[in-house]
Design a protein around this motif. Structure first.
Motif, mmCIF file in Angstrom:
data_model
loop_
_atom_site.group_PDB
_atom_site.id
_atom_site.type_symbol
_atom_site.label_atom_id
_atom_site.label_comp_id
_atom_site.label_asym_id
_atom_site.label_seq_id
_atom_site.Cartn_x
_atom_site.Cartn_y
_atom_site.Cartn_z
ATOM 1 N N ILE A 7 0.872 -1.174 0.000
ATOM 2 C CA ILE A 7 0.000 0.000 0.000
ATOM 3 C C ILE A 7 0.909 1.224 0.000
ATOM 4 C CG2 ILE A 7 -1.853 1.185 1.237
ATOM 5 C CD1 ILE A 7 -2.481 -1.555 2.585
ATOM 6 N N ASN A 8 1.067 1.842 -1.168
ATOM 7 C CA ASN A 8 2.052 2.917 -1.292
ATOM 8 C C ASN A 8 1.797 3.671 -2.593
ATOM 9 O OD1 ASN A 8 4.339 4.361 -0.464
ATOM 10 N ND2 ASN A 8 5.415 2.482 0.113
ATOM 11 N N ASP A 9 2.471 4.800 -2.788
ATOM 12 C CA ASP A 9 2.262 5.557 -4.027
ATOM 13 C C ASP A 9 3.221 5.099 -5.131
ATOM 14 O OD1 ASP A 9 4.362 7.291 -2.393
ATOM 15 O OD2 ASP A 9 4.641 7.696 -4.528
ATOM 16 N N PHE A 35 -0.944 -1.790 -4.292
ATOM 17 C CA PHE A 35 -2.241 -1.184 -3.966
ATOM 18 C C PHE A 35 -1.941 0.314 -3.906
ATOM 19 C CE2 PHE A 35 -6.183 -1.716 -1.167
ATOM 20 C CZ PHE A 35 -6.365 -0.367 -0.906
ATOM 21 N N PRO A 36 -2.127 1.053 -5.009
ATOM 22 C CA PRO A 36 -1.637 2.438 -5.049
ATOM 23 C C PRO A 36 -2.484 3.415 -4.226
ATOM 24 C CG PRO A 36 -2.228 1.627 -7.255
ATOM 25 C CD PRO A 36 -2.718 0.621 -6.277
ATOM 26 N N THR A 37 -1.784 4.311 -3.538
ATOM 27 C CA THR A 37 -2.468 5.362 -2.768
ATOM 28 C C THR A 37 -2.512 6.663 -3.561
ATOM 29 O OG1 THR A 37 -0.360 5.941 -1.711
ATOM 30 C CG2 THR A 37 -1.763 4.371 -0.553
ATOM 31 N N ALA A 38 -1.616 6.786 -4.521
ATOM 32 C CA ALA A 38 -1.548 7.992 -5.365
ATOM 33 C C ALA A 38 -0.590 7.692 -6.512
ATOM 34 C CB ALA A 38 -1.017 9.173 -4.565
ATOM 35 N N ASP A 52 -2.068 12.397 -8.643
ATOM 36 C CA ASP A 52 -3.439 11.883 -8.751
ATOM 37 C C ASP A 52 -3.702 11.087 -7.467
ATOM 38 O OD1 ASP A 52 -5.871 10.875 -9.447
ATOM 39 O OD2 ASP A 52 -5.191 9.814 -11.249
ATOM 40 N N ASP A 53 -4.535 11.654 -6.616
ATOM 41 C CA ASP A 53 -4.859 11.067 -5.311
ATOM 42 C C ASP A 53 -5.833 9.893 -5.528
ATOM 43 O OD1 ASP A 53 -6.138 10.551 -2.884
ATOM 44 O OD2 ASP A 53 -6.065 12.642 -2.242
ATOM 45 N N SER A 77 2.360 -1.019 4.456
ATOM 46 C CA SER A 77 1.816 0.284 4.065
ATOM 47 C C SER A 77 2.870 1.361 4.253
ATOM 48 C CB SER A 77 0.551 0.626 4.862
ATOM 49 O OG SER A 77 0.848 0.846 6.235
ATOM 50 N N GLY A 78 2.882 2.313 3.309
ATOM 51 C CA GLY A 78 3.852 3.406 3.364
ATOM 52 C C GLY A 78 3.162 4.747 3.208
ATOM 53 N N TYR A 79 3.488 5.456 2.137
ATOM 54 C CA TYR A 79 3.001 6.831 1.932
ATOM 55 C C TYR A 79 1.486 6.871 1.744
ATOM 56 C CZ TYR A 79 2.574 11.375 -0.434
ATOM 57 O OH TYR A 79 2.212 12.656 -0.800
ATOM 58 N N LEU A 80 0.832 7.664 2.560
ATOM 59 C CA LEU A 80 -0.612 7.874 2.406
ATOM 60 C C LEU A 80 -0.841 9.337 2.051
ATOM 61 C CD1 LEU A 80 -1.982 5.893 5.500
ATOM 62 C CD2 LEU A 80 -1.572 5.072 3.174
ATOM 63 N N GLU A 81 -1.729 9.557 1.092
ATOM 64 C CA GLU A 81 -1.977 10.914 0.605
ATOM 65 C C GLU A 81 -3.040 11.574 1.501
ATOM 66 O OE1 GLU A 81 -0.268 12.395 -2.036
ATOM 67 O OE2 GLU A 81 -1.387 14.167 -1.431
#
Ligand code: PXL
Length: 288
Positions: A7-9, A35-38, A52-53, A77-81
């Protein structure tokens, strides 16, 4: 083959988040499921970028993967927008976290005492909830301070003291005590000055013990190194390696890449040439 949900961008430039995690997980012999967050043209440290969020598309991944009946050995999970994505990750965890799989949360929020651009008070509050669900956490010192409500400048003002690392250990242990699930916290980017020389280290803390590794500090912090580090820790724990072995692997992979990037004065926003060092992650345990 084992699978890890990432879960990351996805950033076009910066050698961070998914572009760091996917190759690391793959070379360590597991399937990377992004699983893209942005989606960004470049990480947020660049002067200009387009983002793109994906907040409103995250549930589609959870729903579709649930319909597919897939399961994961690891979740990272990493970067969350922003704060609105916390509930999306919690929803994913409700569907896919089990007693046995390993969830590593990298609470990406800032570095060197400064918040990243998506930082908000709400994100910190949400992250405090999210990390309680994790088996392992990999905050840098800035993020540990945010999560533990410690003023960063006050913390680093102790950096010349002999028990500086112990003070950080106490803060990490408090976070472990606040969760029924968390077994390890690895605090990255701890800078110490010994006899006028700077060193940078990572501290692993568990309920029972702690383990500290440090190397000479080049004075430069590169984009994505925290993400590469967390990726190796996540993959290693999913493979069943000890936290000590996981940290040794991550250090062996990254140390020379960072030294090279510093010597060559690569612009820090572009990250290190980790691609050259991926083979260091291959091991006899690859298909375990
Ligand atoms: O490396 C952390 C990170 C991940 N993703 C994006 C970022 C950053 C740090 O700045 O901007 C988009």
């Amino acid at each position: 083959m084992k699978k890890i949900a990432l879960i990351n961008d996805l950033s076009g430039f910066g050698r961070c988040s998914l572009t760091a995690a996917i190759p690391v997980i793959s070379v360590m012999g597991m399937q990377a499921c992004p699983f893209p967050t942005a989606v960004l043209t470049a990480q947020t440290g660049f002067q200009s970028y387009y983002c793109d969020d994906f907040t409103d598309r995250m549930d589609c991944f959870t729903e579709q993967w649930k319909q597919m009946g897939v399961s994961f050995d690891g979740i990272y999970s990493g970067y969350l927008e922003g704060a609105g994505q916390i509930e999306k990750v919690l929803r994913f965890l409700d569907e896919f976290q089990t007693e046995d799989n390993i969830y590593l949360a990298d609470p990406v929020m800032g570095d060197h005492g400064e918040p990243y651009t998506m930082h908000s008070r709400e994100l910190v509050q949400g992250m405090k909830q999210l990390i309680k669900r994790a088996d392992a956490l990999t905050p840098n010192l800035t993020e540990l301070c945010m999560l533990a409500d410690i003023e960063y400048n006050a913390m680093v003002s102790h950096r010349m003291e002999e028990n500086y690392v112990n003070q950080i250990e106490v803060a990490a242990r408090d976070l472990i005590a606040g969760s029924d699930r968390t077994k390890y916290i690895v605090v990255t980017g701890i800078i110490r000055v010994i006899d006028g020389k700077e060193y940078i280290g990572n501290l692993a803390v568990s309920k029972q013990d702690s383990f500290y590794v440090e190397n000479p500090y080049t004075g430069m912090g590169f984009s994505g190194t925290g993400d590469l580090f967390a990726s190796v820790i996540s993959a290693s724990l999913v493979k069943g390696l000890s936290i000590r072995k996981a940290m040794e692997k991550a250090t062996y992979f990254l140390q020379e890449a960072i030294e090279e990037a510093s010597a060559e004065q690569i612009p820090t926003v572009h990250g290190v040439y980790f691609e050259k060092y991926l083979s260091r992650l291959l091991s006899e345990l690859i298909f375990l």
